[in-house]
Design a protein around this motif. Sequence first.
Motif, PDB file in Angstrom:
ATOM      1  N   GLN A 253      37.309  33.195  45.103  1.00 10.81           N
ATOM      2  CA  GLN A 253      38.192  34.315  45.425  1.00 10.81           C
ATOM      3  C   GLN A 253      37.944  35.508  44.514  1.00 10.81           C
ATOM      4  N   GLU A 254      37.802  35.247  43.212  1.00  7.98           N
ATOM      5  CA  GLU A 254      37.575  36.330  42.257  1.00  7.98           C
ATOM      6  C   GLU A 254      36.257  37.049  42.531  1.00  7.98           C
ATOM      7  N   ILE A 255      35.215  36.303  42.814  1.00  9.52           N
ATOM      8  CA  ILE A 255      33.914  36.908  43.096  1.00  9.52           C
ATOM      9  C   ILE A 255      33.981  37.704  44.402  1.00  9.52           C
ATOM     10  N   THR A 256      34.672  37.182  45.410  1.00 11.91           N
ATOM     11  CA  THR A 256      34.807  37.889  46.683  1.00 11.91           C
ATOM     12  C   THR A 256      35.543  39.208  46.485  1.00 11.91           C
TER      13      THR A 256
ATOM     14  N   ALA B  53      35.634  40.964  43.768  1.00  6.76           N
ATOM     15  CA  ALA B  53      34.824  41.856  42.931  1.00  6.76           C
ATOM     16  C   ALA B  53      33.666  42.508  43.692  1.00  6.76           C
ATOM     17  N   HIS B  54      33.251  41.923  44.804  1.00 11.19           N
ATOM     18  CA  HIS B  54      32.109  42.441  45.561  1.00 11.19           C
ATOM     19  C   HIS B  54      32.574  42.897  46.946  1.00 11.19           C
ATOM     20  N   LYS B  55      32.517  44.164  47.189  1.00 10.16           N
ATOM     21  CA  LYS B  55      32.917  44.717  48.491  1.00 10.16           C
ATOM     22  C   LYS B  55      31.977  44.190  49.569  1.00 10.16           C
ATOM     23  N   GLY B  56      32.550  43.817  50.702  1.00 12.89           N
ATOM     24  CA  GLY B  56      31.747  43.367  51.831  1.00 12.89           C
ATOM     25  C   GLY B  56      31.488  41.871  51.863  1.00 12.89           C
ATOM     26  N   TRP B  57      31.887  41.150  50.821  1.00 15.67           N
ATOM     27  CA  TRP B  57      31.701  39.699  50.815  1.00 15.67           C
ATOM     28  C   TRP B  57      32.900  39.043  51.497  1.00 15.67           C
ATOM     29  N   ALA B  58      32.634  38.040  52.296  1.00 12.05           N
ATOM     30  CA  ALA B  58      33.701  37.287  52.959  1.00 12.05           C
ATOM     31  C   ALA B  58      33.877  35.947  52.246  1.00 12.05           C
TER      32      ALA B  58
END
Length: 166
Positions: A36-39, A41-46
């Motif tokens: 969840q945190e990585i998603t 932090a990165h725009k466009g990641w699902a």
Amino acid sequence: MNCVLYLLVNTRTKALLKDPSSGINAEWPLRPGMRQEITRAHKGWALDTVQLFNELTKMSREDVSSSPQDGVYIYGLSLDGAGWDKRGMRLIEPAPKVLFTPLPVVHMFAVNEFTKEQKAQRVYECPVYKKPCRTDLTYITNIRLKTTLAPDYWTLRGAALLCDTK
């Protein structure tokens, strides 16, 4: 020796674990929490496409001086049923009469999709257990370990990573 989560990505992820210094006892919130945190932090990641990935470092616990940009460092894992080649960074046959082989620091992080290079690597998806008694209750996750042999070879050997060898 107990397996310990060493450094986490940020304070929000730390809050997911009640006590980060207590080790990997709170591993369940770590996996979805890290994704969840990585998603976020990165725009466009699902969230549905984000997967956990790991790289083994050549560092020991004492060599770690700062947190990784993404993910966590894990130390204290021991290989059971296999050995570790420090130079080649891959699984090997265990040395005679050696039951457990310590693994170097593992950097675990999330990726949106595996690259072609990551998919092409010959790896063994090594299960990680809390204790030597391997059950679904002590299972934590898998860690990808490079190998020159077929992954089925290590499966048949019963190779696994343990947080606690007692």
